[in-house]
Design a protein around this motif. Structure first.
Motif, PDB file in Angstrom:
ATOM      1  N   SER A 279      -1.107  16.574  -0.998  1.00 12.57           N
ATOM      2  CA  SER A 279      -1.921  16.868   0.311  1.00 12.57           C
ATOM      3  C   SER A 279      -3.271  17.404  -0.142  1.00 12.57           C
ATOM      4  N   HIS A 280      -3.591  18.149  -1.142  1.00 10.43           N
ATOM      5  CA  HIS A 280      -4.859  18.490  -1.626  1.00 10.43           C
ATOM      6  C   HIS A 280      -5.679  17.289  -2.133  1.00 10.43           C
ATOM      7  N   TYR A 281      -4.922  16.219  -2.847  1.00 10.09           N
ATOM      8  CA  TYR A 281      -5.646  15.004  -3.325  1.00 10.09           C
ATOM      9  C   TYR A 281      -6.039  14.145  -2.132  1.00 10.09           C
ATOM     10  N   HIS A 282      -5.231  14.028  -1.201  1.00  8.50           N
ATOM     11  CA  HIS A 282      -5.443  13.080   0.021  1.00  8.50           C
ATOM     12  C   HIS A 282      -6.313  13.780   1.008  1.00  8.50           C
ATOM     13  N   HIS A 283      -6.085  15.075   1.395  1.00 12.24           N
ATOM     14  CA  HIS A 283      -6.704  15.664   2.671  1.00 12.24           C
ATOM     15  C   HIS A 283      -7.758  16.637   2.237  1.00 12.24           C
ATOM     16  N   ASN A 284      -7.888  17.103   0.876  1.00 10.50           N
ATOM     17  CA  ASN A 284      -8.520  18.215   0.332  1.00 10.50           C
ATOM     18  C   ASN A 284      -8.027  19.705   1.208  1.00 10.50           C
ATOM     19  N   THR A 285      -6.630  19.835   1.084  1.00  6.63           N
ATOM     20  CA  THR A 285      -6.106  20.972   1.501  1.00  6.63           C
ATOM     21  C   THR A 285      -6.340  22.102   0.599  1.00  6.63           C
ATOM     22  N   SER A 286      -6.429  23.230   1.224  1.00  3.27           N
ATOM     23  CA  SER A 286      -6.800  24.400   0.290  1.00  3.27           C
ATOM     24  C   SER A 286      -5.554  24.760  -0.613  1.00  3.27           C
ATOM     25  N   LEU A 287      -5.690  24.798  -1.772  1.00  4.56           N
ATOM     26  CA  LEU A 287      -4.539  25.134  -2.728  1.00  4.56           C
ATOM     27  C   LEU A 287      -4.078  26.620  -2.695  1.00  4.56           C
TER      28      LEU A 287
ATOM     29  N   ASP B 275       0.878  -1.250   0.220  1.00  4.59           N
ATOM     30  CA  ASP B 275      -0.083  -0.162   0.027  1.00  4.59           C
ATOM     31  C   ASP B 275       0.680   1.052  -0.221  1.00  4.59           C
ATOM     32  N   LYS B 276       0.438   2.082  -0.647  1.00  5.34           N
ATOM     33  CA  LYS B 276       1.365   3.316  -0.731  1.00  5.34           C
ATOM     34  C   LYS B 276       0.860   4.330   0.421  1.00  5.34           C
ATOM     35  N   LYS B 277       2.031   4.850   0.909  1.00  6.75           N
ATOM     36  CA  LYS B 277       1.819   5.675   1.944  1.00  6.75           C
ATOM     37  C   LYS B 277       1.218   6.969   1.668  1.00  6.75           C
ATOM     38  N   ILE B 278       0.131   7.252   2.617  1.00  6.78           N
ATOM     39  CA  ILE B 278      -0.517   8.601   2.166  1.00  6.78           C
ATOM     40  C   ILE B 278       0.117   9.749   3.006  1.00  6.78           C
ATOM     41  N   PRO B 279       0.465  10.931   2.357  1.00  7.53           N
ATOM     42  CA  PRO B 279       1.135  11.780   3.082  1.00  7.53           C
ATOM     43  C   PRO B 279       0.324  12.430   3.985  1.00  7.53           C
ATOM     44  N   LYS B 280       1.484  13.125   5.046  1.00  3.54           N
ATOM     45  CA  LYS B 280       0.297  13.856   6.060  1.00  3.54           C
ATOM     46  C   LYS B 280      -0.234  15.085   5.333  1.00  3.54           C
ATOM     47  N   PRO B 281      -1.241  15.720   5.867  1.00  2.00           N
ATOM     48  CA  PRO B 281      -1.514  17.136   5.267  1.00  2.00           C
ATOM     49  C   PRO B 281      -0.554  18.121   5.499  1.00  2.00           C
ATOM     50  N   VAL B 282      -0.436  19.001   4.634  1.00  2.00           N
ATOM     51  CA  VAL B 282       0.591  20.003   4.666  1.00  2.00           C
ATOM     52  C   VAL B 282       0.124  21.209   5.825  1.00  2.00           C
ATOM     53  N   THR B 283       1.235  21.850   6.282  1.00  2.00           N
ATOM     54  CA  THR B 283       0.855  22.919   6.989  1.00  2.00           C
ATOM     55  C   THR B 283       2.048  24.042   6.736  1.00  2.00           C
ATOM     56  N   ALA B 284       1.903  25.159   7.353  1.00  2.00           N
ATOM     57  CA  ALA B 284       2.909  26.196   7.055  1.00  2.00           C
ATOM     58  C   ALA B 284       4.136  25.620   7.559  1.00  2.00           C
ATOM     59  N   GLN B 285       4.342  25.016   8.575  1.00  2.00           N
ATOM     60  CA  GLN B 285       5.566  24.658   9.392  1.00  2.00           C
ATOM     61  C   GLN B 285       5.878  23.358   8.663  1.00  2.00           C
ATOM     62  N   SER B 286       5.157  22.589   7.935  1.00  2.00           N
ATOM     63  CA  SER B 286       5.707  21.360   7.350  1.00  2.00           C
ATOM     64  C   SER B 286       6.485  21.724   6.001  1.00  2.00           C
TER      65      SER B 286
END
Length: 188
Positions: A45-53, A4-15
């Motif tokens: 992150s947007h693909y996996h966690h719907n992070t705001s682009l 299984d492919k590892k799902i990345p963590k959601p991005v933050t400004a700090q990450s």
């Protein structure tokens, strides 16, 4: 057994900041190239966690401004270093210009980098020097074994042409009878 492919963590400004600093620790880069590297993280992150682009893009721009102010990212310095390295490898000015544009370097910075390269090398003909460096590195023309030179002449010319050098320059180098003949012109 499928992995299984590892799902990345959601991005933050700090990450994003941490990722940028890790990238800068390993590679010299331009502002635009670093933006693209960070945007690839944001898109995952947007693909996996719907992070705001839009929000992540703003984080990236703020981060790039801070890194540029702190001189961690300097397009002119990057362009000068990259142009010098490519020239020493035997890259034509045309290809150097193209590679710097691919990294998002502005035309003014490219011109300044090439001017700095001319001053640094103090050579009357950068193109000839680069073509000789490539021929030497690839063992073309006079660096080739004498018994194979004639048979490989067209391939050697084509190699220099693909590297962005003019046909006349390629012919001069490939047709030189000895290495010493080429180096005599380079050293003057």
């Amino acid at each position: 057994m499928s992995q299984d492919k590892k799902i990345p963590k959601p991005v933050t400004a700090q990450s994003l900041r941490n990722a940028a600093l890790r990238y800068l620790d390993r590679f010299a880069t331009s502002r635009e190239n670093l933006r693209q590297v960070l945007m690839r993280r944001v898109q995952k992150s947007h693909y996996h966690h719907n992070t705001s682009l839009e929000e992540a893009s703003q984080w990236i721009e703020d981060l790039l401004d801070k890194l540029q102010d702190a001189k961690f990212v300097d397009d002119l310095r990057y362009a000068e270093g990259r142009a010098g390295a490519l020239h020493r490898k035997g890259t034509s000015q045309r290809v150097i210009r193209m590679k710097l544009k691919e990294k998002g370097i502005r035309e003014e910075d490219i011109n300044q980098a090439l001017d700095a390269l001319r001053e640094e090398t103090d050579s009357p003909n950068l193109e000839r020097d680069a073509a000789i460096a490539l021929a030497k590195r690839r063992r073309l023309g006079p660096w080739r074994l004498p018994e194979k030179r004639k048979a490989m002449r067209d391939k050697d010319l084509a190699a220099l042409a693909r590297a962005g050098f003019s046909y006349d320059l390629a012919q001069d180098i490939i047709n030189a009878s000895t290495v010493e003949e080429l180096e005599k012109f380079t050293n003057n």
